[in-house]
Write a protein that holds these residues in place. Structure first.
Motif, mmCIF file in Angstrom:
data_model
loop_
_atom_site.group_PDB
_atom_site.id
_atom_site.type_symbol
_atom_site.label_atom_id
_atom_site.label_comp_id
_atom_site.label_asym_id
_atom_site.label_seq_id
_atom_site.Cartn_x
_atom_site.Cartn_y
_atom_site.Cartn_z
ATOM 1 N N UNK A 1 0.803 -1.200 -0.025
ATOM 2 C CA UNK A 1 0.045 0.036 -0.052
ATOM 3 C C UNK A 1 0.869 1.254 0.068
ATOM 4 N N UNK A 2 0.178 2.310 0.096
ATOM 5 C CA UNK A 2 0.989 3.715 0.173
ATOM 6 C C UNK A 2 1.911 3.789 1.303
ATOM 7 N N UNK A 3 1.540 3.129 2.531
ATOM 8 C CA UNK A 3 2.263 3.125 3.587
ATOM 9 C C UNK A 3 3.557 2.318 3.368
ATOM 10 N N UNK A 4 3.462 1.199 2.680
ATOM 11 C CA UNK A 4 4.529 0.398 2.535
ATOM 12 C C UNK A 4 5.456 0.709 1.502
ATOM 13 N N UNK A 5 4.955 1.698 0.621
ATOM 14 C CA UNK A 5 5.744 2.570 -0.148
ATOM 15 C C UNK A 5 6.614 3.490 0.348
ATOM 16 N N UNK A 6 5.774 4.498 1.466
ATOM 17 C CA UNK A 6 6.738 5.512 2.186
ATOM 18 C C UNK A 6 7.795 4.791 3.112
ATOM 19 N N UNK A 7 7.172 3.535 3.744
ATOM 20 C CA UNK A 7 8.553 2.800 4.514
ATOM 21 C C UNK A 7 9.741 2.391 3.566
ATOM 22 N N UNK A 8 9.296 1.873 2.463
ATOM 23 C CA UNK A 8 10.492 1.635 1.513
ATOM 24 C C UNK A 8 11.159 2.817 0.739
ATOM 25 N N UNK A 9 10.649 3.872 0.615
ATOM 26 C CA UNK A 9 11.020 5.190 0.330
ATOM 27 C C UNK A 9 12.078 5.547 1.483
ATOM 28 N N UNK A 10 11.929 5.642 2.640
ATOM 29 C CA UNK A 10 12.464 5.911 3.828
ATOM 30 C C UNK A 10 13.716 4.838 3.677
ATOM 31 N N UNK A 11 13.424 3.758 3.540
ATOM 32 C CA UNK A 11 14.925 2.823 3.533
ATOM 33 C C UNK A 11 15.769 3.361 2.458
ATOM 34 N N UNK A 12 15.346 3.099 1.441
ATOM 35 C CA UNK A 12 16.190 3.814 0.143
ATOM 36 C C UNK A 12 17.070 5.022 0.589
ATOM 37 N N UNK A 13 16.446 6.043 1.236
ATOM 38 C CA UNK A 13 17.046 7.035 1.588
ATOM 39 C C UNK A 13 18.211 6.842 2.640
ATOM 40 N N UNK A 14 17.684 6.092 3.682
ATOM 41 C CA UNK A 14 18.771 5.459 4.631
ATOM 42 C C UNK A 14 19.871 4.805 3.954
ATOM 43 N N UNK A 15 19.703 3.950 2.875
ATOM 44 C CA UNK A 15 20.633 3.071 2.434
ATOM 45 C C UNK A 15 21.646 4.115 1.514
ATOM 46 N N UNK A 16 21.142 5.058 0.816
ATOM 47 C CA UNK A 16 21.831 6.162 -0.033
ATOM 48 C C UNK A 16 22.760 6.912 0.697
ATOM 49 N N UNK A 17 22.075 7.462 2.074
ATOM 50 C CA UNK A 17 22.828 8.037 2.833
ATOM 51 C C UNK A 17 24.194 7.348 3.413
ATOM 52 N N UNK A 18 24.016 6.030 3.808
ATOM 53 C CA UNK A 18 25.350 5.542 4.276
ATOM 54 C C UNK A 18 26.109 5.252 3.034
ATOM 55 N N UNK A 19 25.714 4.811 1.817
ATOM 56 C CA UNK A 19 26.401 4.423 0.699
ATOM 57 C C UNK A 19 27.150 5.490 0.126
ATOM 58 N N UNK A 20 26.723 6.681 0.204
ATOM 59 C CA UNK A 20 27.371 7.792 -0.307
ATOM 60 C C UNK A 20 28.840 8.108 0.364
ATOM 61 N N UNK A 21 28.948 7.774 1.767
ATOM 62 C CA UNK A 21 30.043 8.023 2.774
ATOM 63 C C UNK A 21 31.038 6.791 2.953
ATOM 64 N N UNK A 22 30.602 5.637 2.189
ATOM 65 C CA UNK A 22 31.025 4.298 2.358
ATOM 66 C C UNK A 22 32.550 4.220 1.196
#
Length: 187
Positions: free
Chosen positions: A126-147
Motif C-alpha cells: 500500500x501507500x504506507x508500504x511505499x513510504x516505508x520503502x522510500x525511507x529505507x532507500x533514503x537511509x541506504x543512499x545516505x550510508x552508501x554515499x560515505x562508504x
C-alpha cells in the motif's frame, strides 16, 4: 500472528553470544507457505562489513530482525527511526545496524518460523508500504554515499531494488501506488 520463535530460541542465541562474544548472532528460520515448509539461511550474516551490506542491499540476505540476538548498546546507536510505525522499519534498522563495525556469528539451528500464509503486514503493498520503502532507500543512499566501497554498494542496491519492486508489484492492487513505486525505484 505470523511469526513465532522456538521454545529454545533465546537459549540458543545467548549460548552463542556467550561462546563467541559476538555483537550480533543470527539463526536460520523456517518458512511456511500453505502446506509447504522449508528452511531459509537468508538470515546469515557475513563478518566482512562490505559483504554484509551488499548482501542486504541486493536482497540476497534478509533484513528481518527476528531470529537475531543484538547487543543492546548497538540498538541504542541506531538513532531515531523516523516514522517507525511504517512497514519496512526492519529494513532500515537492520541496515543501520549492519553498517556499524560488528563481530558476528551464525548458528545452525532454525529458531524462527515465518508463516507467509498468515502474514498480515507483507501480504499487500500500500501507500504506507511505499513510504516505508522510500525511507529505507533514503537511509541506504545516505550510508552508501560515505562508504569506501560506494560503487559496489550502489550496484548491489540496484539489484535489490529490482528484486523488491517485483515482489511489491505482485502485492499491489493500486495503480497509483504502482506508478509511485516505479518512480521511487527509478530515482
Amino acid at each position: 500472528a505470523d511469526d513465532s520463535l522456538s521454545m529454545d530460541a533465546c537459549e540458543i542465541l545467548m549460548r552463542e553470544v556467550g561462546e563467541t562474544n559476538a555483537d550480533v548472532v543470527s539463526a536460520p528460520y523456517w518458512v511456511r507457505d500453505g502446506d509447504s515448509i522449508w528452511r531459509s539461511d537468508r538470515n546469515s550474516v557475513s563478518s566482512r562489513s562490505t559483504t554484509r551490506l551488499q548482501d542486504l542491499l541486493s536482497a540476497r540476505r534478509n533484513s528481518m530482525l527476528p531470529g537475531r540476538a543484538i547487543r543492546s548498546n548497538l540498538i541504542a546507536k541506531l538513532g531515531t527511526i523516523e516514522e517507525s510505525w511504517l512497514p519496512h522499519e526492519d529494513m532500515r534498522a537492520t541496515f543501520r545496524l549492519f553498517a556499524q563495525p560488528l563481530s558476528v556469528s551464525n548458528v545452525n539451528s532454525p529458531i524462527y518460523l515465518y508463516d507467509k500464509s498468515c502474514s498480515q503486514i507483507t501480504r499487500e503493498f500500500t501507500r504506507s508500504h511505499l513510504r516505508g520503502f522510500e525511507l529505507a532507500l533514503d537511509d541506504y543512499l545516505q550510508v552508501i554515499s560515505t562508504h569506501e566501497d560506494e560503487t559496489a554498494l550502489r550496484t548491489a542496491l540496484s539489484r535489490g531494488v529490482l528484486s523488491y519492486v517485483r515482489v511489491f508489484a505482485d502485492r499491489c492492487d493500486d495503480l497509483e501506488v504502482l506508478a509511485e513505486l516505479r518512480q521511487v525505484a527509478s530515482s
